[in-house]
Design a protein around this motif. Structure first.
Motif, short mmCIF file in Angstrom:
data_model
loop_
_atom_site.label_atom_id
_atom_site.label_comp_id
_atom_site.label_asym_id
_atom_site.label_seq_id
_atom_site.Cartn_x
_atom_site.Cartn_y
_atom_site.Cartn_z
N GLU A 43 0.83 -1.21 0.00
CA GLU A 43 0.00 0.00 0.00
C GLU A 43 0.86 1.26 0.00
OE1 GLU A 43 -3.10 0.26 -0.62
OE2 GLU A 43 -3.77 -1.80 -0.32
N PHE A 44 1.93 1.25 0.78
CA PHE A 44 2.81 2.42 0.80
C PHE A 44 3.56 2.58 -0.53
CE2 PHE A 44 2.29 2.11 5.40
CZ PHE A 44 2.11 3.44 5.71
N LEU A 45 3.98 1.47 -1.11
CA LEU A 45 4.72 1.55 -2.37
C LEU A 45 3.84 2.01 -3.54
CD1 LEU A 45 6.93 -1.65 -2.03
CD2 LEU A 45 7.68 0.74 -1.92
N GLN A 46 2.56 1.64 -3.51
CA GLN A 46 1.69 2.06 -4.61
C GLN A 46 1.01 3.40 -4.34
OE1 GLN A 46 -1.46 -0.72 -5.48
NE2 GLN A 46 -2.48 -0.43 -3.52
N ALA A 47 1.20 3.98 -3.18
CA ALA A 47 0.54 5.24 -2.82
C ALA A 47 0.76 6.34 -3.87
CB ALA A 47 0.98 5.71 -1.44
N ALA A 106 -8.74 -15.55 -7.51
CA ALA A 106 -9.90 -15.11 -8.29
C ALA A 106 -10.90 -14.33 -7.44
CB ALA A 106 -10.58 -16.31 -8.95
N VAL A 107 -11.19 -14.82 -6.24
CA VAL A 107 -12.13 -14.11 -5.36
C VAL A 107 -11.53 -12.75 -4.98
CG1 VAL A 107 -13.28 -14.13 -3.11
CG2 VAL A 107 -13.25 -16.20 -4.51
N GLY A 108 -10.25 -12.72 -4.63
CA GLY A 108 -9.60 -11.46 -4.28
C GLY A 108 -9.60 -10.47 -5.43
N VAL A 109 -9.30 -10.95 -6.64
CA VAL A 109 -9.30 -10.07 -7.82
C VAL A 109 -10.70 -9.56 -8.10
CG1 VAL A 109 -9.01 -10.06 -10.34
CG2 VAL A 109 -7.19 -10.97 -8.88
N ALA A 110 -11.71 -10.43 -8.00
CA ALA A 110 -13.09 -10.01 -8.26
C ALA A 110 -13.53 -8.92 -7.28
CB ALA A 110 -14.03 -11.21 -8.19
N ILE A 111 -13.25 -9.12 -6.00
CA ILE A 111 -13.61 -8.11 -5.00
C ILE A 111 -12.84 -6.82 -5.25
CG2 ILE A 111 -13.51 -7.53 -2.53
CD1 ILE A 111 -14.00 -10.54 -1.97
N THR A 112 -11.58 -6.94 -5.61
CA THR A 112 -10.76 -5.76 -5.88
C THR A 112 -11.30 -4.97 -7.07
OG1 THR A 112 -8.80 -6.76 -4.92
CG2 THR A 112 -8.43 -4.98 -6.48
N ILE A 113 -11.64 -5.67 -8.13
CA ILE A 113 -12.20 -4.97 -9.30
C ILE A 113 -13.49 -4.25 -8.91
CG2 ILE A 113 -13.33 -5.34 -11.54
CD1 ILE A 113 -11.18 -7.52 -12.07
N ALA A 134 0.09 8.38 -13.28
CA ALA A 134 1.13 7.34 -13.33
C ALA A 134 0.58 5.92 -13.19
CB ALA A 134 2.15 7.59 -12.22
N MET A 135 -0.68 5.77 -12.76
CA MET A 135 -1.27 4.43 -12.57
C MET A 135 -1.57 3.80 -13.92
SD MET A 135 -2.50 1.93 -10.62
CE MET A 135 -3.07 2.42 -8.99
N PRO A 136 -0.93 2.68 -14.23
CA PRO A 136 -1.31 1.97 -15.46
C PRO A 136 -2.67 1.31 -15.26
CG PRO A 136 0.40 0.77 -14.28
CD PRO A 136 0.16 2.04 -13.52
N LEU A 137 -3.48 1.30 -16.31
CA LEU A 137 -4.84 0.75 -16.21
C LEU A 137 -4.98 -0.50 -17.06
CD1 LEU A 137 -6.90 4.06 -16.56
CD2 LEU A 137 -6.22 2.89 -14.46
N LEU A 138 -5.81 -1.41 -16.59
CA LEU A 138 -6.15 -2.58 -17.38
C LEU A 138 -7.08 -2.10 -18.50
CD1 LEU A 138 -5.95 -5.69 -17.60
CD2 LEU A 138 -8.04 -5.81 -16.22
N PRO A 139 -6.67 -2.28 -19.74
CA PRO A 139 -7.48 -1.75 -20.85
C PRO A 139 -8.92 -2.22 -20.81
CG PRO A 139 -5.37 -2.60 -21.65
CD PRO A 139 -5.48 -2.99 -20.20
N GLY A 140 -9.81 -1.27 -21.02
CA GLY A 140 -11.24 -1.57 -21.08
C GLY A 140 -11.93 -1.67 -19.74
N THR A 141 -11.19 -1.55 -18.64
CA THR A 141 -11.81 -1.70 -17.32
C THR A 141 -11.68 -0.45 -16.45
OG1 THR A 141 -9.83 -2.51 -16.21
CG2 THR A 141 -11.26 -4.15 -17.27
N GLU A 142 -10.71 0.39 -16.75
CA GLU A 142 -10.42 1.56 -15.92
C GLU A 142 -10.02 1.16 -14.51
OE1 GLU A 142 -10.19 4.63 -17.33
OE2 GLU A 142 -10.64 3.51 -19.15
N VAL A 143 -9.50 -0.06 -14.35
CA VAL A 143 -9.02 -0.54 -13.06
C VAL A 143 -7.50 -0.52 -13.10
CG1 VAL A 143 -8.91 -2.53 -11.51
CG2 VAL A 143 -11.06 -1.93 -12.62
N GLY A 144 -6.88 -0.03 -12.00
CA GLY A 144 -5.44 0.07 -11.93
C GLY A 144 -4.76 -1.29 -11.92
N LEU A 145 -3.61 -1.36 -12.61
CA LEU A 145 -2.86 -2.62 -12.64
C LEU A 145 -2.18 -2.92 -11.31
CD1 LEU A 145 -1.24 -2.65 -16.19
CD2 LEU A 145 -3.14 -4.02 -15.34
N SER A 146 -1.82 -1.90 -10.56
CA SER A 146 -1.15 -2.15 -9.28
C SER A 146 -2.03 -2.90 -8.29
CB SER A 146 -0.65 -0.84 -8.67
OG SER A 146 0.01 -1.08 -7.46
N PRO A 147 -3.30 -2.50 -8.07
CA PRO A 147 -4.12 -3.29 -7.16
C PRO A 147 -4.41 -4.69 -7.70
CG PRO A 147 -5.36 -1.41 -8.01
CD PRO A 147 -3.95 -1.26 -8.47
#
Length: 178
Positions: A43-47, A106-113, A134-147
């Motif tokens: 969390e601190f590194l991705q802040a 999979a459950v963790g990723v689904a909840i995170t998305i 600076a946050m890279p996004l997963l194309p088509g989802t607008e969800v950050g790649l770091s989380p």
């Protein structure tokens, strides 16, 4: 100066230690603790990838990262319990197979998305967050790649630590709790 305990007080002290040991040996306790220990530095590194966090007041940043980390611990518990329900054992993590680890991820990723989408689109003041440029996004989802990476990398590592922690007591734990 030493304190002498009466036999009754010694028994009460031993009972308390036994209860604490049983609590510490619970898979849920270990899943939560290792989830927190692994997610806190992440969390601190991705802040800096979140808007305003790179320049935020130190204490504010610590509070935000702590809250996020505790949430990560709860998500890990939910994912753990989902796999435990399918596996019909809370002790699956002592000998996890690929399907169980994949299910946890999979459950963790689904909840995170879900949370990332809700939080980044929230218009309610005091809740939600925005990504920095600076946050890279997963194309088509607008969800950050770091989380997303966080929930692909850290759960298997947490399970590895939990397994190492519990496996020395595994035979006794399984017979006591299954």
């Amino acid at each position: 100066m030493s304190v002498r305990l009466s036999p009754k007080n010694r028994k009460m002290s031993a009972d308390k230690k036994g209860r604490v040991a049983r609590f510490i040996d619970l898979p849920e306790f270990n899943v939560f603790i290792f989830a927190v220990l692994l997610n806190y530095p992440w969390e601190f590194l991705q802040a800096p990838l979140y808007r305003g966090m790179a320049t935020a007041d130190h204490w504010y940043g610590v509070k935000i990262c702590t809250r996020a980390t505790l949430g990560d611990g709860v998500i890990m518990l939910i994912a753990f319990w989902a796999v435990a329900a399918v596996s019909r054992s809370r002790w699956w993590l002592l000998r996890p197979d690929r399907r169980q680890v994949a299910g946890l991820v999979a459950v963790g990723v689904a909840i995170t998305i879900l949370f990332e989408r809700l939080a980044t689109s929230s218009v309610h003041p005091g809740w939600g967050w925005r990504y920095a440029d600076a946050m890279p996004l997963l194309p088509g989802t607008e969800v950050g790649l770091s989380p997303l990476a966080q929930w692909i990398i850290l759960p298997p590592l947490a399970i590895w630590f939990v397994r190492r922690q519990l496996e020395t007591r595994a035979p006794q734990l399984k017979s006591d709790n299954e």
